[in-house]
Design a protein around this motif. Structure first.
Motif, PDB file in Angstrom:
ATOM      1  N   GLU A 120       0.853  -1.189   0.000  1.00 54.61           N
ATOM      2  CA  GLU A 120       0.000   0.000   0.000  1.00 54.61           C
ATOM      3  C   GLU A 120       0.890   1.241   0.000  1.00 54.61           C
ATOM      4  OE1 GLU A 120      -3.606   2.082   2.615  1.00 54.61           O
ATOM      5  OE2 GLU A 120      -2.650   0.262   3.362  1.00 54.61           O
ATOM      6  N   GLY A 121       0.548   2.210  -0.873  1.00 56.29           N
ATOM      7  CA  GLY A 121       1.370   3.411  -0.961  1.00 56.29           C
ATOM      8  C   GLY A 121       2.080   3.471  -2.299  1.00 56.29           C
ATOM      9  N   ILE A 122       3.225   4.118  -2.323  1.00 50.07           N
ATOM     10  CA  ILE A 122       3.915   4.405  -3.582  1.00 50.07           C
ATOM     11  C   ILE A 122       5.248   3.671  -3.669  1.00 50.07           C
ATOM     12  CG2 ILE A 122       4.913   6.250  -5.006  1.00 50.07           C
ATOM     13  CD1 ILE A 122       2.876   8.160  -3.738  1.00 50.07           C
ATOM     14  N   ASN A 123       5.398   2.892  -4.766  1.00 50.49           N
ATOM     15  CA  ASN A 123       6.666   2.224  -5.126  1.00 50.49           C
ATOM     16  C   ASN A 123       7.318   1.468  -3.966  1.00 50.49           C
ATOM     17  OD1 ASN A 123       6.542   2.998  -7.831  1.00 50.49           O
ATOM     18  ND2 ASN A 123       7.600   4.926  -7.464  1.00 50.49           N
ATOM     19  N   LYS A 124       6.553   0.539  -3.371  1.00 48.73           N
ATOM     20  CA  LYS A 124       7.081  -0.265  -2.257  1.00 48.73           C
ATOM     21  C   LYS A 124       7.764  -1.561  -2.733  1.00 48.73           C
ATOM     22  CE  LYS A 124       5.357   2.267   1.203  1.00 48.73           C
ATOM     23  NZ  LYS A 124       4.231   1.837   2.037  1.00 48.73           N
ATOM     24  N   ALA A 125       7.428  -2.013  -3.936  1.00 56.84           N
ATOM     25  CA  ALA A 125       7.980  -3.288  -4.421  1.00 56.84           C
ATOM     26  C   ALA A 125       9.426  -3.117  -4.873  1.00 56.84           C
ATOM     27  CB  ALA A 125       7.137  -3.825  -5.571  1.00 56.84           C
ATOM     28  N   THR A 126      10.211  -4.203  -4.753  1.00 56.46           N
ATOM     29  CA  THR A 126      11.609  -4.169  -5.185  1.00 56.46           C
ATOM     30  C   THR A 126      11.844  -5.017  -6.429  1.00 56.46           C
ATOM     31  OG1 THR A 126      12.107  -5.972  -3.652  1.00 56.46           O
ATOM     32  CG2 THR A 126      12.500  -3.723  -2.865  1.00 56.46           C
ATOM     33  N   GLU A 127      11.001  -6.034  -6.653  1.00 58.39           N
ATOM     34  CA  GLU A 127      11.175  -6.944  -7.783  1.00 58.39           C
ATOM     35  C   GLU A 127      10.128  -6.682  -8.867  1.00 58.39           C
ATOM     36  OE1 GLU A 127      13.782  -9.007  -7.760  1.00 58.39           O
ATOM     37  OE2 GLU A 127      14.271  -8.262  -5.748  1.00 58.39           O
ATOM     38  N   ALA A 128      10.496  -6.970 -10.105  1.00 54.12           N
ATOM     39  CA  ALA A 128       9.535  -6.886 -11.218  1.00 54.12           C
ATOM     40  C   ALA A 128       8.399  -7.875 -10.956  1.00 54.12           C
ATOM     41  CB  ALA A 128      10.225  -7.214 -12.532  1.00 54.12           C
ATOM     42  N   PRO A 129       7.172  -7.567 -11.414  1.00 56.56           N
ATOM     43  CA  PRO A 129       6.056  -8.468 -11.139  1.00 56.56           C
ATOM     44  C   PRO A 129       6.106  -9.716 -12.022  1.00 56.56           C
ATOM     45  CG  PRO A 129       5.319  -6.717 -12.590  1.00 56.56           C
ATOM     46  CD  PRO A 129       6.752  -6.413 -12.221  1.00 56.56           C
ATOM     47  N   PHE A 130       5.313 -10.702 -11.672  1.00 53.30           N
ATOM     48  CA  PHE A 130       5.100 -11.877 -12.503  1.00 53.30           C
ATOM     49  C   PHE A 130       4.549 -11.393 -13.855  1.00 53.30           C
ATOM     50  CE2 PHE A 130       3.332 -16.081 -13.490  1.00 53.30           C
ATOM     51  CZ  PHE A 130       4.270 -16.910 -12.890  1.00 53.30           C
ATOM     52  N   PRO A 131       4.914 -12.041 -14.974  1.00 49.26           N
ATOM     53  CA  PRO A 131       4.423 -11.562 -16.285  1.00 49.26           C
ATOM     54  C   PRO A 131       2.893 -11.479 -16.336  1.00 49.26           C
ATOM     55  CG  PRO A 131       6.107 -13.249 -16.562  1.00 49.26           C
ATOM     56  CD  PRO A 131       5.792 -13.201 -15.099  1.00 49.26           C
ATOM     57  N   LEU A 132       2.385 -10.312 -16.729  1.00 48.75           N
ATOM     58  CA  LEU A 132       0.944 -10.059 -16.746  1.00 48.75           C
ATOM     59  C   LEU A 132       0.526  -9.427 -18.062  1.00 48.75           C
ATOM     60  CD1 LEU A 132      -1.923  -9.599 -15.541  1.00 48.75           C
ATOM     61  CD2 LEU A 132      -1.022  -7.543 -14.422  1.00 48.75           C
ATOM     62  N   ILE A 133      -0.490 -10.024 -18.688  1.00 51.52           N
ATOM     63  CA  ILE A 133      -1.081  -9.459 -19.897  1.00 51.52           C
ATOM     64  C   ILE A 133      -2.531  -9.118 -19.573  1.00 51.52           C
ATOM     65  CG2 ILE A 133      -1.816 -10.022 -22.249  1.00 51.52           C
ATOM     66  CD1 ILE A 133       0.931 -11.621 -22.274  1.00 51.52           C
ATOM     67  N   ALA A 134      -2.906  -7.869 -19.781  1.00 49.70           N
ATOM     68  CA  ALA A 134      -4.228  -7.382 -19.376  1.00 49.70           C
ATOM     69  C   ALA A 134      -5.106  -7.168 -20.603  1.00 49.70           C
ATOM     70  CB  ALA A 134      -4.077  -6.088 -18.583  1.00 49.70           C
ATOM     71  N   ILE A 135      -6.175  -7.970 -20.699  1.00 48.50           N
ATOM     72  CA  ILE A 135      -7.116  -7.890 -21.820  1.00 48.50           C
ATOM     73  C   ILE A 135      -8.363  -7.170 -21.330  1.00 48.50           C
ATOM     74  CG2 ILE A 135      -8.517  -9.228 -23.446  1.00 48.50           C
ATOM     75  CD1 ILE A 135      -6.374 -11.454 -23.236  1.00 48.50           C
ATOM     76  N   ALA A 139     -14.502   0.208 -21.276  1.00 46.07           N
ATOM     77  CA  ALA A 139     -13.810   1.445 -21.665  1.00 46.07           C
ATOM     78  C   ALA A 139     -13.940   2.416 -20.502  1.00 46.07           C
ATOM     79  CB  ALA A 139     -14.407   2.020 -22.940  1.00 46.07           C
ATOM     80  N   GLY A 140     -13.036   2.292 -19.540  1.00 46.96           N
ATOM     81  CA  GLY A 140     -13.194   3.133 -18.365  1.00 46.96           C
ATOM     82  C   GLY A 140     -11.990   3.222 -17.459  1.00 46.96           C
ATOM     83  N   THR A 141     -11.673   2.144 -16.752  1.00 47.30           N
ATOM     84  CA  THR A 141     -10.705   2.250 -15.661  1.00 47.30           C
ATOM     85  C   THR A 141      -9.282   2.476 -16.147  1.00 47.30           C
ATOM     86  OG1 THR A 141     -10.162  -0.097 -15.578  1.00 47.30           O
ATOM     87  CG2 THR A 141     -12.102   0.623 -14.345  1.00 47.30           C
ATOM     88  N   ALA A 142      -8.961   1.964 -17.348  1.00 44.16           N
ATOM     89  CA  ALA A 142      -7.587   1.980 -17.891  1.00 44.16           C
ATOM     90  C   ALA A 142      -6.622   1.193 -17.018  1.00 44.16           C
ATOM     91  CB  ALA A 142      -7.075   3.408 -18.108  1.00 44.16           C
ATOM     92  N   SER A 143      -7.157   0.344 -16.139  1.00 41.82           N
ATOM     93  CA  SER A 143      -6.280  -0.436 -15.260  1.00 41.82           C
ATOM     94  C   SER A 143      -5.374  -1.378 -16.042  1.00 41.82           C
ATOM     95  CB  SER A 143      -7.124  -1.240 -14.258  1.00 41.82           C
ATOM     96  OG  SER A 143      -6.303  -1.928 -13.354  1.00 41.82           O
ATOM     97  N   GLU A 144      -5.761  -1.677 -17.290  1.00 43.53           N
ATOM     98  CA  GLU A 144      -4.942  -2.580 -18.113  1.00 43.53           C
ATOM     99  C   GLU A 144      -3.582  -1.975 -18.463  1.00 43.53           C
ATOM    100  OE1 GLU A 144      -6.498   0.164 -21.216  1.00 43.53           O
ATOM    101  OE2 GLU A 144      -7.311  -0.683 -19.367  1.00 43.53           O
ATOM    102  N   MET A 145      -3.430  -0.642 -18.257  1.00 48.95           N
ATOM    103  CA  MET A 145      -2.158  -0.027 -18.656  1.00 48.95           C
ATOM    104  C   MET A 145      -1.558   0.891 -17.601  1.00 48.95           C
ATOM    105  SD  MET A 145      -3.132   3.302 -19.207  1.00 48.95           S
ATOM    106  CE  MET A 145      -1.883   3.964 -20.305  1.00 48.95           C
TER     107      MET A 145
END
Length: 382
Positions: A120-135, A139-145
């Motif tokens: 929770e918060g800003i930029n807390k992770a240290t490792e790249a995430p597991f590969p994720l493809i968002a389909i 047409a709204g949240t833009a969470s895919e990008m």
């Protein structure tokens, strides 16, 4: 002030781009996907449109369809268990903001360990995430990008905002063919969410020339095409234009961030489990009325983008037209006018206001508010 522009490395937009995305997955050698979605999309056959194409490419899959409309910590935990137990090498999220946010949470914890609340918060992770493809199917949240993931902590009754470059998906897919199944109420809510993203990013203190350009274009396209999509969900051209619009709104807020509309809407979602886009739509004109005096020229630009003639008007008068246009578009697509109609209780405003000011989205609002001023905006929206 320097600016950073964050996007997925590959973004596919336009009709039939799903096939191209799945070709890329095959070329990159992935063999088993965890599909993160919700029960409704699975039941209506939208997920099957993707899994059939995976089968054609000899890519196996496991489906987790337990994502709630406001995804929870429990959803992330269950999805992560499924990822590990089925030995998947890729995550594919299918849906709107909820499955994408859930999948981002799973991807982050899969490689970084610990618990989703640690991020929770800003930029807390240290490792790249597991590969994720968002389909994307809305047409709204833009969470895919975006680098945003919002996860509900049901024990604390809050929505955790996770803002981290490392939750950005590898590939985003916006094929309007997958959006034809969206009912009109969801089309309206997600479209108003996209409008809110564009407007909040445009007036944000972190805006820059790139975010301004895409935000204004998004506002213009949404004003033009959202009513068409709500009235005729099978209009592929209008769906495609909305897909581009919400993506541009996502580009804008992913880099210029948001403001009080989202900070307040997050509290309503966590407390009452209300649709996020509807909360945004009701709050939007009230928050912008509060903000307008900080930069009336920008609000005059918004009025023009929304199709209003501002010739001969002062920026202050033009900014009132912008707020009027927001209210009219919301009404035109069938959004309730007040929070009372959504079941929000006046007795909760004090607590909602306290929690709002703890939300990370407050930081870039153009005018900073006291708790009393936030409470006044909530009251005005009642």
């Amino acid at each position: 002030m320097s600016s950073t522009i964050i996007l997925p490395s590959t973004n596919l937009l336009g009709k039939d781009c799903l096939e191209k995305a799945l070709d890329i997955i095959q070329q990159q050698g992935f063999t088993k996907a965890l599909i993160v979605t919700d029960a409704v999309l699975n039941q209506i056959g939208l997920v099957a449109e993707v899994t059939k194409q995976l089968e054609d490419r000899q890519i196996s899959f496991e489906i987790y369809d337990g994502t709630q409309p406001n995804p929870t910590i429990d959803n992330v935990t269950q999805g992560l268990e499924s990822l590990v137990n089925h030995d998947c090498d890729l995550i594919i999220s299918i849906g709107g903001g909820s499955p994408h946010d859930c999948a981002k949470g799973i991807a982050l914890v899969a490689t970084n360990g610990g618990h989703i609340s640690d991020y929770e918060g800003i930029n807390k992770a240290t490792e790249a995430p597991f590969p994720l493809i968002a389909i994307n199917t809305t047409a709204g949240t833009a969470s895919e990008m975006t680098m945003f993931s919002v996860i509900t902590d049901e024990e604390r009754h809050i929505k955790m905002a996770i803002v981290d470059q490392k939750v950005t998906p590898l590939i985003s897919v916006n094929d309007p063919n997958l959006m034809l199944a969206m009912p009109s109420s969801l089309t309206a809510a997600t479209g108003m969410d996209a409008l809110t993203h564009a407007i909040e990013a445009y007036v944000s203190v972190a805006a820059n020339p790139i975010t301004d350009t895409v935000a204004l274009k998004a506002i213009s396209l949404i004003s033009q095409y959202l009513p068409i999509c709500v009235n005729d969900g099978n209009n592929l051209e209008a769906r495609e234009q909305m897909a581009y619009a919400q993506f541009m709104a996502g580009m804008a807020f992913n880099n210029a961030l948001l403001g009080y509309v989202h900070a307040m809407a997050h509290q309503l979602g966590a407390t009452y489990h209300l649709p996020h886009g509807v909360c945004n739509a009701v709050l939007l004109p009230h928050v912008q009325r509060f903000n307008a005096s900080t930069n009336p020229e920008k609000f005059a630009d918004i009025a023009t983008a929304m199709g209003r003639d501002i010739s001969g008007l002062s920026p202050e008068a033009a900014s009132l037209l912008a707020i009027e246009a927001m209210e009219e578009l919301s009404a035109k697509v069938g959004i309730p006018a007040t929070l009372s109609e959504l079941g929000v209780c006046a007795n909760d405003i004090d607590k909602l206001s306290v929690n709002t000011l703890e939300d990370v989205c407050c930081l870039t609002n153009p005018r900073q508010a006291t708790k009393q001023e936030i409470a006044m905006i909530f009251t005005a929206a009642m």
